[in-house]
Design a protein around this motif. Structure first.
Motif, PDB file in Angstrom:
ATOM      1  N   GLY A 191       0.824  -1.209   0.000  1.00 30.09           N
ATOM      2  CA  GLY A 191       0.000   0.000   0.000  1.00 30.09           C
ATOM      3  C   GLY A 191       0.856   1.256   0.000  1.00 30.09           C
ATOM      4  O   GLY A 191       0.573   2.213  -0.731  1.00 30.09           O
ATOM      5  N   GLY A 192       1.918   1.240   0.816  1.00 30.71           N
ATOM      6  CA  GLY A 192       2.840   2.378   0.816  1.00 30.71           C
ATOM      7  C   GLY A 192       3.542   2.545  -0.520  1.00 30.71           C
ATOM      8  O   GLY A 192       3.711   3.668  -1.015  1.00 30.71           O
ATOM      9  N   LEU A 193       3.955   1.434  -1.120  1.00 29.99           N
ATOM     10  CA  LEU A 193       4.599   1.497  -2.435  1.00 29.99           C
ATOM     11  C   LEU A 193       3.646   2.037  -3.493  1.00 29.99           C
ATOM     12  O   LEU A 193       4.040   2.814  -4.372  1.00 29.99           O
ATOM     13  CB  LEU A 193       5.098   0.105  -2.839  1.00 29.99           C
ATOM     14  N   ALA A 202      -2.397  15.933   1.098  1.00 30.22           N
ATOM     15  CA  ALA A 202      -2.465  15.656   2.535  1.00 30.22           C
ATOM     16  C   ALA A 202      -2.979  14.246   2.783  1.00 30.22           C
ATOM     17  O   ALA A 202      -2.493  13.539   3.679  1.00 30.22           O
ATOM     18  CB  ALA A 202      -3.371  16.681   3.217  1.00 30.22           C
ATOM     19  N   LEU A 203      -3.955  13.808   1.971  1.00 29.42           N
ATOM     20  CA  LEU A 203      -4.515  12.465   2.156  1.00 29.42           C
ATOM     21  C   LEU A 203      -3.503  11.377   1.833  1.00 29.42           C
ATOM     22  O   LEU A 203      -3.372  10.390   2.572  1.00 29.42           O
ATOM     23  CB  LEU A 203      -5.753  12.299   1.286  1.00 29.42           C
ATOM     24  N   SER A 204      -2.757  11.550   0.718  1.00 29.63           N
ATOM     25  CA  SER A 204      -1.784  10.524   0.345  1.00 29.63           C
ATOM     26  C   SER A 204      -0.646  10.455   1.358  1.00 29.63           C
ATOM     27  O   SER A 204      -0.163   9.366   1.687  1.00 29.63           O
ATOM     28  CB  SER A 204      -1.237  10.796  -1.056  1.00 29.63           C
ATOM     29  N   VAL A 205      -0.226  11.607   1.876  1.00 32.94           N
ATOM     30  CA  VAL A 205       0.834  11.614   2.889  1.00 32.94           C
ATOM     31  C   VAL A 205       0.342  10.932   4.164  1.00 32.94           C
ATOM     32  O   VAL A 205       1.070  10.153   4.796  1.00 32.94           O
ATOM     33  CB  VAL A 205       1.304  13.053   3.174  1.00 32.94           C
ATOM     34  N   LEU A 206      -0.908  11.209   4.539  1.00 33.37           N
ATOM     35  CA  LEU A 206      -1.475  10.576   5.733  1.00 33.37           C
ATOM     36  C   LEU A 206      -1.554   9.067   5.556  1.00 33.37           C
ATOM     37  O   LEU A 206      -1.172   8.298   6.454  1.00 33.37           O
ATOM     38  CB  LEU A 206      -2.859  11.151   6.014  1.00 33.37           C
ATOM     39  N   CYS A 207      -2.047   8.622   4.406  1.00 33.21           N
ATOM     40  CA  CYS A 207      -2.140   7.178   4.146  1.00 33.21           C
ATOM     41  C   CYS A 207      -0.771   6.517   4.177  1.00 33.21           C
ATOM     42  O   CYS A 207      -0.609   5.435   4.756  1.00 33.21           O
ATOM     43  CB  CYS A 207      -2.816   6.937   2.795  1.00 33.21           C
ATOM     44  N   PHE A 208       0.208   7.170   3.552  1.00 28.49           N
ATOM     45  CA  PHE A 208       1.563   6.607   3.544  1.00 28.49           C
ATOM     46  C   PHE A 208       2.095   6.499   4.968  1.00 28.49           C
ATOM     47  O   PHE A 208       2.698   5.479   5.342  1.00 28.49           O
ATOM     48  CB  PHE A 208       2.492   7.480   2.690  1.00 28.49           C
ATOM     49  N   LEU A 225       0.450   6.165   7.779  1.00 29.90           N
ATOM     50  CA  LEU A 225      -0.207   5.102   8.533  1.00 29.90           C
ATOM     51  C   LEU A 225       0.245   3.722   8.069  1.00 29.90           C
ATOM     52  O   LEU A 225       0.495   2.829   8.887  1.00 29.90           O
ATOM     53  CB  LEU A 225      -1.725   5.226   8.387  1.00 29.90           C
ATOM     54  N   LEU A 226       0.368   3.547   6.731  1.00 28.94           N
ATOM     55  CA  LEU A 226       0.747   2.244   6.193  1.00 28.94           C
ATOM     56  C   LEU A 226       2.204   1.913   6.516  1.00 28.94           C
ATOM     57  O   LEU A 226       2.502   0.856   7.089  1.00 28.94           O
ATOM     58  CB  LEU A 226       0.522   2.221   4.683  1.00 28.94           C
ATOM     59  N   ALA A 227       3.116   2.807   6.139  1.00 35.77           N
ATOM     60  CA  ALA A 227       4.540   2.539   6.365  1.00 35.77           C
ATOM     61  C   ALA A 227       4.888   2.613   7.848  1.00 35.77           C
ATOM     62  O   ALA A 227       5.761   1.879   8.323  1.00 35.77           O
ATOM     63  CB  ALA A 227       5.385   3.527   5.569  1.00 35.77           C
ATOM     64  N   GLY A 228       4.209   3.499   8.600  1.00 32.00           N
ATOM     65  CA  GLY A 228       4.500   3.623  10.024  1.00 32.00           C
ATOM     66  C   GLY A 228       4.062   2.425  10.838  1.00 32.00           C
ATOM     67  O   GLY A 228       4.680   2.106  11.861  1.00 32.00           O
ATOM     68  N   SER A 229       2.998   1.756  10.392  1.00 32.37           N
ATOM     69  CA  SER A 229       2.517   0.589  11.148  1.00 32.37           C
ATOM     70  C   SER A 229       3.351  -0.664  10.885  1.00 32.37           C
ATOM     71  O   SER A 229       3.352  -1.598  11.699  1.00 32.37           O
ATOM     72  CB  SER A 229       1.053   0.302  10.776  1.00 32.37           C
ATOM     73  N   ALA A 230       4.086  -0.689   9.767  1.00 35.60           N
ATOM     74  CA  ALA A 230       4.808  -1.909   9.377  1.00 35.60           C
ATOM     75  C   ALA A 230       5.799  -2.396  10.431  1.00 35.60           C
ATOM     76  O   ALA A 230       5.830  -3.602  10.734  1.00 35.60           O
ATOM     77  CB  ALA A 230       5.501  -1.687   8.035  1.00 35.60           C
ATOM     78  N   ALA A 263       6.009   8.700   7.650  1.00 36.42           N
ATOM     79  CA  ALA A 263       6.209   7.333   8.124  1.00 36.42           C
ATOM     80  C   ALA A 263       6.796   7.331   9.535  1.00 36.42           C
ATOM     81  O   ALA A 263       6.373   6.544  10.396  1.00 36.42           O
ATOM     82  CB  ALA A 263       7.117   6.577   7.170  1.00 36.42           C
ATOM     83  N   VAL A 264       7.771   8.210   9.781  1.00 34.72           N
ATOM     84  CA  VAL A 264       8.388   8.288  11.106  1.00 34.72           C
ATOM     85  C   VAL A 264       7.375   8.757  12.142  1.00 34.72           C
ATOM     86  O   VAL A 264       7.261   8.184  13.239  1.00 34.72           O
ATOM     87  CB  VAL A 264       9.605   9.224  11.076  1.00 34.72           C
ATOM     88  N   ILE A 265       6.608   9.788  11.778  1.00 34.46           N
ATOM     89  CA  ILE A 265       5.601  10.306  12.712  1.00 34.46           C
ATOM     90  C   ILE A 265       4.517   9.258  12.941  1.00 34.46           C
ATOM     91  O   ILE A 265       4.065   9.041  14.077  1.00 34.46           O
ATOM     92  CB  ILE A 265       4.998  11.613  12.168  1.00 34.46           C
ATOM     93  N   GLY A 266       4.085   8.609  11.853  1.00 33.55           N
ATOM     94  CA  GLY A 266       3.061   7.570  11.990  1.00 33.55           C
ATOM     95  C   GLY A 266       3.523   6.456  12.903  1.00 33.55           C
ATOM     96  O   GLY A 266       2.762   5.986  13.766  1.00 33.55           O
ATOM     97  N   PHE A 267       4.775   6.025  12.734  1.00 32.41           N
ATOM     98  CA  PHE A 267       5.313   4.985  13.602  1.00 32.41           C
ATOM     99  C   PHE A 267       5.325   5.444  15.051  1.00 32.41           C
ATOM    100  O   PHE A 267       4.907   4.697  15.956  1.00 32.41           O
ATOM    101  CB  PHE A 267       6.729   4.611  13.171  1.00 32.41           C
ATOM    102  N   ALA A 268       5.803   6.671  15.295  1.00 32.00           N
ATOM    103  CA  ALA A 268       5.917   7.165  16.665  1.00 32.00           C
ATOM    104  C   ALA A 268       4.550   7.250  17.338  1.00 32.00           C
ATOM    105  O   ALA A 268       4.388   6.835  18.499  1.00 32.00           O
ATOM    106  CB  ALA A 268       6.589   8.538  16.665  1.00 32.00           C
ATOM    107  N   VAL A 269       3.565   7.757  16.614  1.00 33.59           N
ATOM    108  CA  VAL A 269       2.230   7.903  17.205  1.00 33.59           C
ATOM    109  C   VAL A 269       1.625   6.534  17.505  1.00 33.59           C
ATOM    110  O   VAL A 269       1.117   6.291  18.605  1.00 33.59           O
ATOM    111  CB  VAL A 269       1.315   8.708  16.256  1.00 33.59           C
ATOM    112  N   ILE A 270       1.686   5.635  16.536  1.00 34.91           N
ATOM    113  CA  ILE A 270       1.099   4.305  16.744  1.00 34.91           C
ATOM    114  C   ILE A 270       1.839   3.566  17.856  1.00 34.91           C
ATOM    115  O   ILE A 270       1.229   2.895  18.691  1.00 34.91           O
ATOM    116  CB  ILE A 270       1.118   3.494  15.431  1.00 34.91           C
ATOM    117  N   TYR A 271       3.167   3.687  17.866  1.00 36.18           N
ATOM    118  CA  TYR A 271       3.970   3.035  18.904  1.00 36.18           C
ATOM    119  C   TYR A 271       3.582   3.526  20.291  1.00 36.18           C
ATOM    120  O   TYR A 271       3.369   2.727  21.219  1.00 36.18           O
ATOM    121  CB  TYR A 271       5.452   3.297  18.653  1.00 36.18           C
TER     122      TYR A 271
END
Length: 560
Positions: free
Chosen positions: A143-145, A155-161, A163-168, A210-218
């Motif tokens: 999905g990220g690819l 903004a939507l595509s960046v948000l999706c990326f 969430l997808l790459a950050g959760s991996a 991706a970094v922010i998404g990972f940090a928030v989910i983590y």
């Protein structure tokens, strides 16, 4: 199409029809395919997560997603079948993303053929819906690819990326093996931006997200884990404990991830090619096809980056059959050029049929009897032990009980040998372990074989053989057999508790107990002697009568 001749859109209907058929067949496999050993372990980890027994946030996102499974009707097999339905949805998402990425470089029919090539690959057909990290992380990463390859920077595509790459990484840290694919597509997007000064900054939003998404989910995941509440209730620092557990897991995983030399799963690589020959041929053609086709140099580099993920088979240690669900996804997205070469000689309908035929051969050879044996075994365990107890087994097959030993996988046995500890004996000394489930050849060799050396230490083998008796099929319970042919024996009990006398009267430390009597046994050495010239048993008293049905005959798991 960047140099390719656009063919009628209706040609895409052939691979789409075959994909639909294979998805229907694969959906049936959710309910009929044997549960693999690590699917049981994933279910065990979900149970442990809910009980607060998992303290690391990394590689446990699945446990949160499936935290509703424990307590559902049925046994572990039934729970895993439910979870497989979600994994099946992840696989469908991956198929869509693969076709979407491929469409960036080739026509619609080829893009659909790329998705079909992935789905029809033998190991993907067998494991694409398994309760493992691979279907989940593959959906997130493809999905990220796809977002990176096809979507405008909004903004939507960046948000999706993000969430997808950050959760991996929270699913599995082996997501780092996709880095060449992401780097190649990032370079493609950067090269297409021309001399725009703002373009690098806008593209940098993706890795930043991706970094922010990972940090928030983590942070959210770790702060709301059941283990965090348990740690906090005892006055500990939950955040520090989570970070320490994650750091230890990363260190152990990184040390075990890579190898130098011959691939440990080379036979599976060969088998993968033999059951998916069409995919293998397209893969071998791809390097030539990519550089012969009329594409820009950045596009060729992007396709090469997607294709390069296959090389992880030669450096990543844990590349067993289920790994192909993960590794083949970006590779399949890069098969467009080789499919264009193939279509000069073979029409789309014939290629679709070829993929279908090899997939059907794999589907036809499925052993659909094993899952019934797994259900029967788990039902028997829960009948014998209505309440959860501690136990030994290979892989955590009884999710709601407490497993006391490490996974008996190659990696787990390496950890066991490296520790140089008698961990089974130590576990038995820490709490009563009345159950042993013989669900792997390693345990069969330990309990019944003549040469267990090299599997477990001599002390652990003696502890297991001396404290358990076969009760029903693969179910062993705490017990002793006292031979009637000897005056008396001195035996060490490592499972303290109440035992029932079965057979003839038995003298225990000077006191005589009739058959059916309950004998309280402390941990330690006890003197036993029979009162008659026949063997007498001491069996764990809390074990209920075994099922009247005969134990299942045949393996509890299928091989790869």
């Amino acid at each position: 199409m960047n140099g390719n001749v656009r063919l009628p859109e209706r040609e895409a209907l052939w691979p789409l029809a075959v994909i639909a058929l294979l998805l229907v067949l694969q959906f049936s496999m959710i309910f009929t395919r044997s549960i693999n050993w690590d699917e049981f372990y994933w279910n065990y980890e979900i149970e442990a997560f809910v009980k607060g027994g998992v303290s690391r946030p990394l590689q446990t996102l699945h446990a949160r997603l499936f935290s509703w499974l424990p307590g559902r009707p049925g046994n572990a097999v039934d729970h895993i079948v439910l979870a497989r339905c979600f994994m099946f949805a992840c696989e469908i998402a991956s198929l869509c993303f693969i076709a979407g990425i491929a469409r960036r470089f080739t026509g619609r029919a080829n893009a659909c053929l790329c998705a079909l090539a992935y789905l029809s690959a033998g190991y993907v057909l067998q494991h694409g819906f398994s309760l493992r990290s691979d279907p989940m992380v593959t959906a997130a990463l493809t999905g990220g690819l796809y977002v990176l390859a096809r979507r405008k920077i909004t903004a939507l595509s960046v948000l999706c990326f993000g969430l997808l790459a950050g959760s991996a990484p929270l699913i599995t840290i082996k997501c780092i093996l996709y880095l060449p694919a992401f780097a190649a597509l990032f370079w493609l997007r950067l090269s297409e931006s021309g001399r725009s000064i703002a373009a690098p900054g806008r593209l940098a939003l993706y890795p930043a997200a991706a970094v922010i998404g990972f940090a928030v989910i983590y942070l959210v995941h770790s702060a709301t884990m059941p283990a965090a509440a348990l740690i906090a209730s005892t006055g500990g620092d939950a955040a520090a404990s989570a970070a320490k557990a994650s750091g230890a897991m990363i260190g152990a995983s990184v040390r075990a991830m890579f190898f130098i030399g011959a691939p440990p799963y080379l036979p599976m690589m060969i088998k993968s090619a033999s059951i998916s020959p069409a995919f293998a041929v397209l893969l071998l053609l791809s390097p030539i096809a990519i550089w012969r086709i009329t594409l820009t140099r950045p596009e060729k580099l992007a396709l090469s980056g997607l294709l390069s993920v296959i090389l992880t088979l030669f450096v990543y240690r844990n590349s067993a059959a289920y790994y192909y669900v993960f590794v083949l996804a970006p590779v399949a997205a890069a098969l467009g050029p080789s499919l264009s070469l193939a279509r000069k000689r073979v029409p789309v309908w014939a290629l679709s049929t070829i993929f279908l035929v090899f997939a059907l051969l794999v589907f036809a050879k499925e052993d659909r009897t094993v899952i019934a044996r797994q259900r029967q075994t788990l039902d028997a365990v829960h009948r014998i032990f209505p309440d959860p107890v501690a136990y030994f087994d290979h892989n955590g097959m009884i999710g709601d009980f407490h497993k006391m030993n490490l996974l008996m996988t190659p990696w787990g046995m390496e950890q066991y040998r490296a520790s140089r500890e008698n961990s089974y004996r130590s576990a038995m000394q820490s709490r009563p372990v009345p159950l042993l489930l013989e669900n792997d050849a390693l345990l069969t060799e330990v309990m019944t074989g003549d040469r267990p050396a090299g599997i477990l230490s001599a002390a652990d083998v003696a502890a297991l053989r001396g404290n358990y008796l076969r009760y029903w099929g693969p179910v062993w319970i705490a017990g002793k057999r006292v031979p009637g042919s000897v005056p008396s024996v001195r035996a060490e009990f490592l499972v303290p508790g109440d035992y029932k006398v079965v057979g003839s009267p038995l003298r225990v430390d000077g006191s005589v107990y009739d058959p059916g009597s309950i004998v309280p046994i402390d941990r330690g050495i006890h003197e036993l002697s029979t009162q008659e010239d026949r063997d007498t048993l001491l069996l764990w008293a809390d074990a209920a009568e075994p099922p009247s049905a005969h134990p299942p005959r045949g393996d509890l798991f299928v091989g790869f």
